[in-house]
Design a protein around this motif. Structure first.
Motif, PDB file in Angstrom:
ATOM      1  N   LEU A 124       0.936  -1.140  -0.017  1.00 36.82           N
ATOM      2  CA  LEU A 124       0.038   0.107   0.031  1.00 36.82           C
ATOM      3  C   LEU A 124       0.776   1.252  -0.181  1.00 36.82           C
ATOM      4  O   LEU A 124       1.873   1.304   0.750  1.00 36.82           O
ATOM      5  CB  LEU A 124      -0.797  -0.045   1.222  1.00 36.82           C
ATOM      6  CG  LEU A 124      -2.151   0.775   1.309  1.00 36.82           C
ATOM      7  CD1 LEU A 124      -3.056   0.594   0.337  1.00 36.82           C
ATOM      8  CD2 LEU A 124      -2.524   1.268   2.774  1.00 36.82           C
ATOM      9  N   GLY A 125       0.588   2.183  -1.017  1.00 37.73           N
ATOM     10  CA  GLY A 125       1.488   3.310  -0.924  1.00 37.73           C
ATOM     11  C   GLY A 125       2.551   3.157  -1.813  1.00 37.73           C
ATOM     12  O   GLY A 125       3.390   4.282  -2.076  1.00 37.73           O
ATOM     13  N   LEU A 126       2.852   1.915  -2.479  1.00 40.14           N
ATOM     14  CA  LEU A 126       3.799   1.723  -3.343  1.00 40.14           C
ATOM     15  C   LEU A 126       5.104   2.181  -2.807  1.00 40.14           C
ATOM     16  O   LEU A 126       5.997   2.746  -3.355  1.00 40.14           O
ATOM     17  CB  LEU A 126       3.691   2.549  -4.750  1.00 40.14           C
ATOM     18  CG  LEU A 126       2.528   2.375  -5.570  1.00 40.14           C
ATOM     19  CD1 LEU A 126       1.941   3.325  -6.490  1.00 40.14           C
ATOM     20  CD2 LEU A 126       2.485   0.861  -6.186  1.00 40.14           C
ATOM     21  N   GLY A 127       5.359   1.972  -1.409  1.00 41.06           N
ATOM     22  CA  GLY A 127       6.835   1.947  -0.896  1.00 41.06           C
ATOM     23  C   GLY A 127       6.856   3.080   0.031  1.00 41.06           C
ATOM     24  O   GLY A 127       7.749   3.181   0.881  1.00 41.06           O
ATOM     25  N   ASP A 128       5.845   4.052  -0.101  1.00 38.05           N
ATOM     26  CA  ASP A 128       6.021   5.065   0.906  1.00 38.05           C
ATOM     27  C   ASP A 128       5.512   4.510   2.455  1.00 38.05           C
ATOM     28  O   ASP A 128       4.446   4.003   2.677  1.00 38.05           O
ATOM     29  CB  ASP A 128       4.813   6.150   0.594  1.00 38.05           C
ATOM     30  CG  ASP A 128       4.655   7.075   1.695  1.00 38.05           C
ATOM     31  OD1 ASP A 128       5.557   7.890   1.778  1.00 38.05           O
ATOM     32  OD2 ASP A 128       3.543   7.282   2.395  1.00 38.05           O
ATOM     33  N   MET A 129       6.700   4.678   3.325  1.00 38.22           N
ATOM     34  CA  MET A 129       6.579   3.974   4.564  1.00 38.22           C
ATOM     35  C   MET A 129       5.261   4.698   5.391  1.00 38.22           C
ATOM     36  O   MET A 129       4.638   3.849   6.203  1.00 38.22           O
ATOM     37  CB  MET A 129       7.875   4.276   5.292  1.00 38.22           C
ATOM     38  CG  MET A 129       9.112   3.721   4.696  1.00 38.22           C
ATOM     39  SD  MET A 129       8.921   1.660   4.578  1.00 38.22           S
ATOM     40  CE  MET A 129       9.279   1.222   6.119  1.00 38.22           C
ATOM     41  N   LYS A 130       4.928   6.008   5.252  1.00 34.24           N
ATOM     42  CA  LYS A 130       3.946   6.549   6.115  1.00 34.24           C
ATOM     43  C   LYS A 130       2.764   5.871   5.658  1.00 34.24           C
ATOM     44  O   LYS A 130       1.691   5.372   6.244  1.00 34.24           O
ATOM     45  CB  LYS A 130       3.781   7.963   5.802  1.00 34.24           C
ATOM     46  CG  LYS A 130       2.730   8.760   6.794  1.00 34.24           C
ATOM     47  CD  LYS A 130       2.814  10.200   6.446  1.00 34.24           C
ATOM     48  CE  LYS A 130       2.025  11.038   7.480  1.00 34.24           C
ATOM     49  NZ  LYS A 130       2.354  10.853   8.789  1.00 34.24           N
ATOM     50  N   SER A 131       2.474   5.650   4.335  1.00 37.86           N
ATOM     51  CA  SER A 131       1.167   4.893   3.790  1.00 37.86           C
ATOM     52  C   SER A 131       1.235   3.297   4.238  1.00 37.86           C
ATOM     53  O   SER A 131       0.011   2.875   4.676  1.00 37.86           O
ATOM     54  CB  SER A 131       1.299   4.704   2.288  1.00 37.86           C
ATOM     55  OG  SER A 131       1.059   6.226   1.898  1.00 37.86           O
ATOM     56  N   ARG A 142      -8.808   2.854   0.953  1.00 40.52           N
ATOM     57  CA  ARG A 142      -9.505   2.362  -0.187  1.00 40.52           C
ATOM     58  C   ARG A 142      -8.723   3.128  -1.263  1.00 40.52           C
ATOM     59  O   ARG A 142      -8.282   2.450  -2.498  1.00 40.52           O
ATOM     60  CB  ARG A 142     -11.103   2.929  -0.165  1.00 40.52           C
ATOM     61  CG  ARG A 142     -11.625   2.684  -1.535  1.00 40.52           C
ATOM     62  CD  ARG A 142     -13.143   3.234  -1.460  1.00 40.52           C
ATOM     63  NE  ARG A 142     -13.268   4.426  -1.157  1.00 40.52           N
ATOM     64  CZ  ARG A 142     -13.630   5.272   0.049  1.00 40.52           C
ATOM     65  NH1 ARG A 142     -13.933   4.157   0.865  1.00 40.52           N
ATOM     66  NH2 ARG A 142     -13.702   6.240  -0.021  1.00 40.52           N
ATOM     67  N   ASP A 143      -8.442   4.558  -1.265  1.00 42.31           N
ATOM     68  CA  ASP A 143      -7.873   5.164  -2.251  1.00 42.31           C
ATOM     69  C   ASP A 143      -6.492   4.678  -2.829  1.00 42.31           C
ATOM     70  O   ASP A 143      -6.002   4.651  -4.022  1.00 42.31           O
ATOM     71  CB  ASP A 143      -7.904   6.862  -1.996  1.00 42.31           C
ATOM     72  CG  ASP A 143      -9.125   7.313  -1.922  1.00 42.31           C
ATOM     73  OD1 ASP A 143     -10.000   6.767  -2.459  1.00 42.31           O
ATOM     74  OD2 ASP A 143      -9.375   8.405  -1.093  1.00 42.31           O
ATOM     75  N   LYS A 144      -5.714   4.524  -1.451  1.00 46.90           N
ATOM     76  CA  LYS A 144      -4.377   3.916  -1.679  1.00 46.90           C
ATOM     77  C   LYS A 144      -4.176   2.372  -2.193  1.00 46.90           C
ATOM     78  O   LYS A 144      -3.400   2.324  -3.276  1.00 46.90           O
ATOM     79  CB  LYS A 144      -3.469   4.022  -0.436  1.00 46.90           C
ATOM     80  CG  LYS A 144      -3.221   5.399   0.040  1.00 46.90           C
ATOM     81  CD  LYS A 144      -2.742   5.407   1.386  1.00 46.90           C
ATOM     82  CE  LYS A 144      -2.389   6.812   1.894  1.00 46.90           C
ATOM     83  NZ  LYS A 144      -1.849   7.086   3.358  1.00 46.90           N
ATOM     84  N   ALA A 145      -5.458   1.688  -2.126  1.00 44.04           N
ATOM     85  CA  ALA A 145      -5.331   0.410  -2.611  1.00 44.04           C
ATOM     86  C   ALA A 145      -5.699   0.545  -4.042  1.00 44.04           C
ATOM     87  O   ALA A 145      -4.953  -0.127  -4.915  1.00 44.04           O
ATOM     88  CB  ALA A 145      -6.293  -0.544  -1.795  1.00 44.04           C
ATOM     89  N   LEU A 146      -6.429   1.413  -4.423  1.00 49.86           N
ATOM     90  CA  LEU A 146      -6.918   1.538  -5.951  1.00 49.86           C
ATOM     91  C   LEU A 146      -5.758   1.931  -6.831  1.00 49.86           C
ATOM     92  O   LEU A 146      -5.611   1.685  -7.955  1.00 49.86           O
ATOM     93  CB  LEU A 146      -8.416   2.522  -5.880  1.00 49.86           C
ATOM     94  CG  LEU A 146      -9.333   1.670  -5.574  1.00 49.86           C
ATOM     95  CD1 LEU A 146     -10.670   2.778  -5.325  1.00 49.86           C
ATOM     96  CD2 LEU A 146     -10.049   0.536  -6.265  1.00 49.86           C
ATOM     97  N   ALA A 147      -4.999   3.042  -6.042  1.00 51.72           N
ATOM     98  CA  ALA A 147      -3.855   3.306  -6.779  1.00 51.72           C
ATOM     99  C   ALA A 147      -2.736   2.265  -7.113  1.00 51.72           C
ATOM    100  O   ALA A 147      -2.196   2.336  -8.103  1.00 51.72           O
ATOM    101  CB  ALA A 147      -3.052   4.604  -5.769  1.00 51.72           C
ATOM    102  N   VAL A 148      -2.706   1.232  -6.333  1.00 51.19           N
ATOM    103  CA  VAL A 148      -1.857   0.296  -6.311  1.00 51.19           C
ATOM    104  C   VAL A 148      -2.384  -0.529  -7.839  1.00 51.19           C
ATOM    105  O   VAL A 148      -1.624  -1.072  -8.783  1.00 51.19           O
ATOM    106  CB  VAL A 148      -1.667  -0.722  -5.348  1.00 51.19           C
ATOM    107  CG1 VAL A 148      -0.857  -1.933  -5.591  1.00 51.19           C
ATOM    108  CG2 VAL A 148      -0.828   0.110  -4.102  1.00 51.19           C
ATOM    109  N   VAL A 149      -3.656  -0.807  -7.477  1.00 52.88           N
ATOM    110  CA  VAL A 149      -4.257  -1.610  -8.679  1.00 52.88           C
ATOM    111  C   VAL A 149      -4.039  -0.895 -10.210  1.00 52.88           C
ATOM    112  O   VAL A 149      -3.945  -1.544 -11.128  1.00 52.88           O
ATOM    113  CB  VAL A 149      -5.717  -2.012  -8.449  1.00 52.88           C
ATOM    114  CG1 VAL A 149      -6.549  -2.583  -9.502  1.00 52.88           C
ATOM    115  CG2 VAL A 149      -5.909  -2.708  -7.067  1.00 52.88           C
TER     116      VAL A 149
END
Length: 390
Positions: A124-131, A142-149
């Motif tokens: 989640l967050g594509l590697g951003d540790m805070k995410s 939800r928003d961060k998961a959809l960004a990965v997909v």
């Protein structure tokens, strides 16, 4: 052929330091790259590589089994995670040299191809540790998961288990259930979801209470539900969970994995080839897991060379399941290193270049020198001040 030099190159990649190991030989232009990254232990690991180097100078780099044996047995003291990580980085570089010397990719030397492509997942967050560690709000999740997909992945991992003691309230449990429900509804049934517990539950009861909330939504696996090293606790959780259980990222060497096989304490093992002793040790662990009817999903939130080593291991390992990956973790990733990983959707292609297929631009790497890593443990405290596992 003989080893003439062992060097380290530290590259700060914002959320962690990458520790690259370069082994030079007496053959003109022939050298190998490995990786020995270990979060919050950069200076300790680089020092360990420097201390171990005299043991292998003058040896033939293709004698990988013998060199690893020397590093383990002639160190005298038993090696923990720091020493094992140093050895892993050296071992990766030896495989790189061996492959280059015969003009073959490393996976060919490990037994050959067992699959046509390698399935991967990211965080989640594509590697951003805070995410990764601080997303407890359903909307943000939800928003961060959809960004990965949207990036093409059909599998992702989240860390939303709260910091826990020996018991947990019903409100915290139900919030985890709501988060998982939100995630599943957002990405649908065709995307696999993994939940990393990070060993936060301090009892099997708490671990199982959280799993009870998660299991109805079909996780691919729940990872590290209890602290590593307690095989009996892990067996209890695995037997009673309603979904697959995975663990192993913090274990060192075959000897620490062996009790898990003997007691059928897991469904999926997660050796980190960057920490457990290298690719050869990973193959031993995977073979034993296969006999115990366990799959292998190698842990790897590390740097690009660790990713390349994992790719070659995955291609040649029959009971491989899925690979954690962190490609493109920083904007200048491709300026510093060229790697063999080529992703289409949620798969890496099988590489064909000799060795590990890695090239480092040392001049570009020098633009990102060592910086002490930030500890993300501030929240690992209960309301009464009790320190708990991060």
């Amino acid at each position: 052929m003989a080893i003439t030099g062992v060097k380290t190159l530290v590259v700060n990649a914002e959320m962690r330091n990458w520790i690259f190991v370069k082994i030079e030989t007496d053959q003109d232009g022939l050298f190998g790259w490995g990786e020995a990254s270990l979060n919050w232990k950069t200076r300790a690991v680089t020092g360990a590589v420097e201390d171990l180097a005299p043991l292998i100078l003058g040896r033939d780099p293709r004698d990988i089994e013998q060199i690893v044996r020397v590093l383990k047995k002639h160190s005298y003291y038993r090696l923990g995670i720091i020493g094992a990580t140093a050895i892993s980085g050296i071992e990766h570089a030896l495989w790189d040299i061996f492959g280059k010397s015969v003009g073959l990719p490393v996976w060919r030397l490990l037994g050959g191809q067992t699959r046509d492509k390698v399935r991967v997942y990211t965080h989640l967050g594509l590697g951003d540790m805070k995410s990764v560690y601080e997303t407890f709000d359903p909307g943000a999740l939800r928003d961060k998961a959809l960004a990965v997909v949207e990036k093409g992945y059909d599998a992702l991992k989240v860390v939303f288990i709260p910091y826990s003691g020996h018991s947990v309230g019903i409100g915290a449990r139900r919030h985890v259930g709501r988060l998982m429900k939100t995630l599943r509804e957002a990405v649908g049934d065709d995307v696999d979801i993994m939940i990393d517990f990070h060993g936060r539950p301090a009892s099997t009861a708490v671990a199982l209470q959280f799993i009870e909330e998660l299991a109805p939504y079909g996780p691919m696996f729940c990872e590290e539900p209890v602290q590593p090293g307690d095989t009996e606790a892990l067996r209890i959780v695995t037997e009673r969970a309603g979904c697959p259980i995975a663990s192993g990222e913090r274990l060192v060497g075959f000897e620490e994995f062996e009790p898990l096989f003997r007691q059928n304490a897991l469904h999926i093992i997660q050796p980190d080839l960057n920490h457990t002793g290298g690719i050869l040790e990973g193959k031993r662990i995977a073979a034993a897991a296969d006999q115990a009817m366990m799959g292998v999903a190698p842990h790897n939130p590390n740097g690009p060379i660790a990713g390349a080593a994992a790719l070659h291991f995955d291609v040649a390992t029959p009971n491989f399941v899925i690979q954690e990956e962190m490609s493109g973790a920083v904007p200048w990733y491709d300026d510093v290193v060229r790697v063999p990983m080529r992703r289409t959707g949620s798969y890496w292609a099988v590489p064909e270049a000799p060795g590990l297929g890695v090239e480092i631009d040392e001049r570009e790497a020098a633009k990102h020198p060592f910086v002490p890593e930030v500890f993300h443990t501030k929240g690992a405290v209960l309301p009464d001040g009790t320190i708990v596992d991060w």
